[in-house]
Design a protein around this motif. Structure first.
Motif, mmCIF file in Angstrom:
data_model
loop_
_atom_site.group_PDB
_atom_site.id
_atom_site.type_symbol
_atom_site.label_atom_id
_atom_site.label_comp_id
_atom_site.label_asym_id
_atom_site.label_seq_id
_atom_site.Cartn_x
_atom_site.Cartn_y
_atom_site.Cartn_z
ATOM 1 N N VAL A 46 0.871 -1.124 -0.152
ATOM 2 C CA VAL A 46 -0.127 0.146 -0.111
ATOM 3 C C VAL A 46 0.744 1.309 0.065
ATOM 4 N N ALA A 47 1.920 1.172 0.850
ATOM 5 C CA ALA A 47 2.668 2.337 0.815
ATOM 6 C C ALA A 47 3.288 2.517 -0.519
ATOM 7 N N GLU A 48 4.147 1.638 -1.128
ATOM 8 C CA GLU A 48 4.645 1.983 -2.315
ATOM 9 C C GLU A 48 3.684 2.339 -3.518
ATOM 10 N N HIS A 49 2.342 1.809 -3.280
ATOM 11 C CA HIS A 49 1.343 2.015 -4.362
ATOM 12 C C HIS A 49 1.084 3.697 -4.221
ATOM 13 N N ASN A 105 8.883 7.263 1.963
ATOM 14 C CA ASN A 105 7.979 8.364 1.629
ATOM 15 C C ASN A 105 6.561 8.561 2.383
ATOM 16 N N PHE A 106 5.959 7.188 2.413
ATOM 17 C CA PHE A 106 4.769 7.005 3.044
ATOM 18 C C PHE A 106 4.656 7.254 4.636
ATOM 19 N N ALA A 107 5.950 6.795 5.228
ATOM 20 C CA ALA A 107 6.295 6.778 6.398
ATOM 21 C C ALA A 107 6.292 8.434 6.895
ATOM 22 N N LYS A 108 6.942 9.134 6.100
ATOM 23 C CA LYS A 108 6.760 10.778 6.330
ATOM 24 C C LYS A 108 5.474 11.204 6.390
#
Length: 382
Positions: free
Chosen positions: A123-126, A133-136
């Motif tokens: 999900v984060a990569e998508h 980037n998603f964690a940020k």
């Protein structure tokens, strides 16, 4: 004689035990968790805290923030393709294989019900191109919510010294999540069937959060465990309109701790009616109407969770004009009333017209002007 003695002992036991029943709700319980908190969702009111501001590793309770971020940045109907990186993620899994495709919403259930680390990466990569980037996005959103002592470097909660939160922050984040009906639906789901492409059967997912079965009114949210974090649980329950969130971090007995804290939290609050449907909350003057004014009525009941001696913390704010022009239709929305707790909105109701008001005819308006002029002249003459 023996029966009388037994009866006496029984009465004595009752006398000893009766006060204890009251004490369970009057005094905070002892819990094994290193950090813990009880929060009422609509107000953000903290009913209990134990080292709630101390930074700790969240383990898989991280996925609450993952879900909130994905709900706000992702598209439910998107098809998510698992990369090699996602499929090889360590820890708890949705058993994704490289190249496997699932709808975003199915990934969400895999994340929250069985803690699929691989699904969080997919999900984060998508959505953001990478976990980093998603964690940020997760961290930025947490800080915007007031959870400023949190920092996320991954989507799963796998151990990292720079990946941390607090019991208070987790409660604040989760309380925000409950504003989203889909968040509430997902985290309260006990069982879900999710497709398994390439297999002759679907994935049969049962929620790992036992509180959904253990506690009356339970409706969320997420378990977590690593050696570094210990046993963690964010639980939630709703009773009689009151929604509570409980967080226990590094707990020896997370189920028992959570049940005690939920019981304690509910015992501190009662739902107090503030507004009833049909209450008249304002009178508005009508210009150029056959009737001079109308009343504004509340469209729904509002009750608020209130502890003892805090009536002064609640207030109402009415947003509606003092004057309106005809015509007005019965039931027309003309404003809102908000119930505030320490200047935070906790509930609201539309305000509607109690009746219709027709606009005066041309001759009616003319006569009104003449009558007004004559009245003015007579007053000045007198």
């Amino acid at each position: 004689m023996g029966q009388l003695a037994n009866l006496g002992r029984l009465l004595l036991m009752c006398l000893v035990l009766l006060p204890t029943v009251g004490l369970a709700s009057e005094y905070p319980p002892e819990v094994t968790a290193k950090s813990a908190i009880v929060m009422e969702v609509s107000t953000g009111k903290v009913l209990y805290g134990k080292e709630a501001a101390e930074r700790r590793y969240p383990a898989s309770t991280t996925k609450i923030m993952t879900l909130i971020t994905a709900l706000e940045y992702g598209k439910l109907d998107d098809v998510v393709t698992a990369s090699e990186n996602a499929a090889s993620t360590e820890g708890s899994s949705l058993w994704l294989t490289q190249g496997e495709q699932l709808k975003m919403l199915d990934m969400f259930y895999g994340i929250m019900l069985i803690s699929g680390n691989d699904a969080t990466v997919a999900v984060a990569e998508h959505i953001a191109g990478s976990v980093e980037n998603f964690a940020k996005l997760m961290t930025d959103k947490a800080h915007a919510l007031g959870a400023v002592n949190s920092n996320f470097v991954n989507t799963s909660g796998l151990p990292n010294e720079n990946h941390y939160t607090t019991a208070y922050d987790l409660a604040k984040i989760t309380a925000y999540g409950y504003k989203n009906p889909l968040f509430s639906q997902i985290v309260s789901t006990q069982h879900k069937i999710v497709p398994w492409p390439g297999k002759d059967h679907d994935r049969d997912l049962y929620n790992e959060n036992k509180m959904l079965w253990l506690y009356d009114g339970a409706n969320g949210v997420k378990t977590g465990y690593t050696d570094a974090a210990g046993r963690c649980l964010v639980s939630a329950a709703k009773r009689n309109g009151t929604q509570l969130v409980v967080v226990v971090l590094d707990s020896d007995h997370m189920w028992d701790d959570s049940i005690k804290l939920l019981d304690y939290g509910f015992a501190q609050l009662k739902q107090v009616p503030v507004i009833s449907q049909g209450d008249i909350l304002k009178t508005v003057k009508i210009n150029e109407g056959k009737t001079g004014d109308i009343k504004l009525l509340a469209t729904n009941d509002i009750s608020v969770p209130m502890a003892d001696n805090e009536h002064d913390k609640y207030s109402t704010v009415i947003d509606a004009p003092n004057k309106l022009n005809a015509p007005i239709t019965s039931g027309q929305k003309l404003g809102t009333v908000k119930v505030m707790y320490n200047n935070i909105e906790v509930a609201s109701s539309d305000l509607i017209a109690d009746r219709s008001v027709e606009k005066k005819s041309f001759f009616g308006l003319l006569w009104g002007s003449v009558w007004g002029f004559l009245t003015h002249v007579i007053r000045n003459f007198a």
